[in-house]
Write an enzyme that holds these catalytic residues in place. Structure first.
Site, PDB file in Angstrom:
ATOM      1  N   THR A  28       0.865  -1.081   0.040  1.00 26.88           N
ATOM      2  CA  THR A  28      -0.033  -0.056  -0.074  1.00 26.88           C
ATOM      3  C   THR A  28       0.811   1.273   0.003  1.00 26.88           C
ATOM      4  OG1 THR A  28      -1.994  -0.926   1.061  1.00 26.88           O
ATOM      5  CG2 THR A  28      -1.649   1.402   1.233  1.00 26.88           C
ATOM      6  N   HIS A 176      -6.620 -11.454  -1.391  1.00 27.36           N
ATOM      7  CA  HIS A 176      -6.071 -10.944  -0.252  1.00 27.36           C
ATOM      8  C   HIS A 176      -7.085 -11.508   0.940  1.00 27.36           C
ATOM      9  CE1 HIS A 176      -4.111  -8.943   2.705  1.00 27.36           C
ATOM     10  NE2 HIS A 176      -4.161  -7.536   2.263  1.00 27.36           N
ATOM     11  N   ASN A 179      -4.078 -10.638   6.615  1.00 28.33           N
ATOM     12  CA  ASN A 179      -3.795  -9.301   7.473  1.00 28.33           C
ATOM     13  C   ASN A 179      -4.949  -8.565   8.122  1.00 28.33           C
ATOM     14  OD1 ASN A 179      -0.988  -9.701   7.071  1.00 28.33           O
ATOM     15  ND2 ASN A 179      -0.973  -8.190   5.218  1.00 28.33           N
ATOM     16  N   TYR A 181      -8.189  -8.381   7.046  1.00 28.08           N
ATOM     17  CA  TYR A 181      -9.082  -7.786   6.327  1.00 28.08           C
ATOM     18  C   TYR A 181     -10.480  -8.563   6.048  1.00 28.08           C
ATOM     19  CZ  TYR A 181      -5.690  -4.206   6.125  1.00 28.08           C
ATOM     20  OH  TYR A 181      -4.602  -3.348   6.371  1.00 28.08           O
ATOM     21  N   ASN A 236      -4.168  -5.527  12.964  1.00 31.16           N
ATOM     22  CA  ASN A 236      -5.744  -5.013  13.044  1.00 31.16           C
ATOM     23  C   ASN A 236      -6.562  -5.970  14.035  1.00 31.16           C
ATOM     24  OD1 ASN A 236      -5.884  -3.320  10.915  1.00 31.16           O
ATOM     25  ND2 ASN A 236      -5.561  -4.988   9.238  1.00 31.16           N
TER      26      ASN A 236
HETATM   27  C1  PHB Z   1      -1.802  -1.195   5.087  1.00 33.60           C
HETATM   28  O1  PHB Z   1      -2.057  -0.296   4.262  1.00 33.60           O
HETATM   29  O2  PHB Z   1      -1.377  -0.710   6.115  1.00 33.60           O
HETATM   30  C2  PHB Z   1      -1.848  -2.547   4.652  1.00 33.60           C
HETATM   31  C3  PHB Z   1      -2.536  -2.845   3.646  1.00 33.60           C
HETATM   32  C4  PHB Z   1      -2.653  -4.159   3.200  1.00 33.60           C
HETATM   33  C5  PHB Z   1      -1.921  -5.204   4.205  1.00 33.60           C
HETATM   34  C6  PHB Z   1      -1.365  -4.883   5.079  1.00 33.60           C
HETATM   35  C7  PHB Z   1      -1.144  -3.459   5.565  1.00 33.60           C
HETATM   36  O3  PHB Z   1      -2.185  -6.433   3.708  1.00 33.60           O
END
Ligand code: PHB
Length: 361
Positions: A28, A176, A179, A181, A236
């Protein structure tokens, strides 16, 4: 013949032939333009890094209601598809391969990023911590629990995004599932307290991920689809009561699709117990029959070693590719590496983005 491979050895990843084993990790960078459209600066950034065997794009939204940060790109509008076409053309002209990581942030979001709507999630459980909304850090909000209708809609958004990525000229996609999400929020029981067919048992918690994989594989062919998982990632505010069981189940089921690759992030293995009881995450490899990629601050020498000894097929590099657009050449020539500047990781202009120097010709 069984010659020793190293980072510079070509490899076939599903249907995608790579010229070397350097993978640029999804990163990102928060530099997308109006309407979440990739800019010409982003075209230049990816073009500069086409000497990687494979580029995985920054996480890219399947819908506007999946947004969790400012200035991240999407793949749901015609203008976004046109913008990404410029990226894939540039990378292909420079001899590279590029797959798109498709993404929905779920509860990692904020009304100020979502036109006043609450973020959606498997359950109405607020993550601890704060979110950057473009001007300030703000506390997370309690997300809205998704209805079955919402779930069907998100699945359709992933399907459409996969279709759009095909139109935009990518070599494949990465789902994805990591992490903290949306898909990971369903998978792990700390964030999923549902009591319908998408919650409770691991079979139910993995259902959405597997359904999404099924949908996008029908569009791309499974041999051009990869998936990213993060079994011990606490980021997260994620946790699971039994990560080993959860991820063994998910990997066993994912393996049956015959996907191009599994991409693991080792994040969290250094912070014991935060995301749940620790297990040796690479024991997952014995369940996986295609390409296995890992990621976690590997140095080039260490990465070369674990490829040469057969521990892993591919390593993805984040910070090293941010600061060194010509990373494979630098490795080959044993050249010194540029240092990344964390102040310019997220947002801003060409500084810390497209102005890292290449080696002198
Ligand atoms: C972030 O923007 O911090 C981010 C985005 C995607 C990820 C991990 C971190 O998988």
């Amino acid at each position: 013949m069984n010659q020793t491979a190293d980072l510079l050895t070509p490899i076939k990843v599903g249907a995608i032939s790579l010229k070397n084993r350097f993978v640029m990790a999804p990163l990102t960078r928060s530099r997308a333009g109006e309407g979440m459209v990739p800019t010409d600066l982003m075209v230049e950034y990816y073009r500069q890094r086409a000497s990687a065997g494979l580029i995985i794009t920054e996480a890219t939204l399947v819908s506007a209601d999946g947004a969790g940060y400012p200035a991240i790109p999407g793949i749901f509008s015609d203008a976004q598809v046109e913008g990404w076409k410029k990226v894939t053309d540039a990378v292909h002209q420079a001899g590279g391969k590029i797959v798109m990581q498709i993404w929905h942030c779920g509860r990692v979001g904020h009304t100020s990023l979502l036109n006043g709507e609450l973020p959606m999630a498997p359950s109405a459980i607020k993550p601890a911590g704060e979110v950057f909304t473009g001007t300030a850090m703000q506390p997370y909000e309690t997300p809205r629990e998704m209805s079955l209708h919402d779930i069907a809609r998100v699945k359709e958004q992933f399907r459409q995004a996969a279709h759009n990525a095909l139109s935009a000229g990518f070599d494949g996609i990465e789902v994805h599932g990591a992490n903290g999400y949306l898909l990971d929020q369903f998978l792990r029981d700390g964030s999923n307290h549902r009591n319908d067919i998408y919650g409770g048992s691991i079979e139910n918690r993995a259902r959405l991920l597997l359904e999404v994989i099924d949908e996008v594989s029908k569009i791309w062919g499974a041999d051009r689809v990869g998936v990213r998982l993060s079994p011990l990632q606490p980021f997260n505010d994620m946790h699971d009561s039994n990560p080993e069981q959860t991820f063994r189940y998910a990997v066993e089921k994912l393996d049956k699709f015959g996907l191009a690759y599994l991409h693991i992030t080792e994040m969290g293995t250094e912070s014991p117990e935060t995301a749940g009881p620790v297990f040796p995450i690479h024991s997952l490899r014995e369940l996986w029959h295609s390409i296995y990629m890992t990621n976690f601050d590997y140095s080039l020498d260490r990465a070369n070693e674990v490829i040469a000894n057969g521990e892993f097929d591919l390593i993805s590099f984040g910070k090293l590719f941010i600061a060194n657009p010509d990373l494979p050449v630098r490795f080959d020539k044993k050249a010194t590496l540029n240092e990344p500047d964390p102040d310019t990781f997220y947002g801003g202009d060409e500084r810390g983005y497209t102005d890292y120097p290449f080696l002198e010709a």
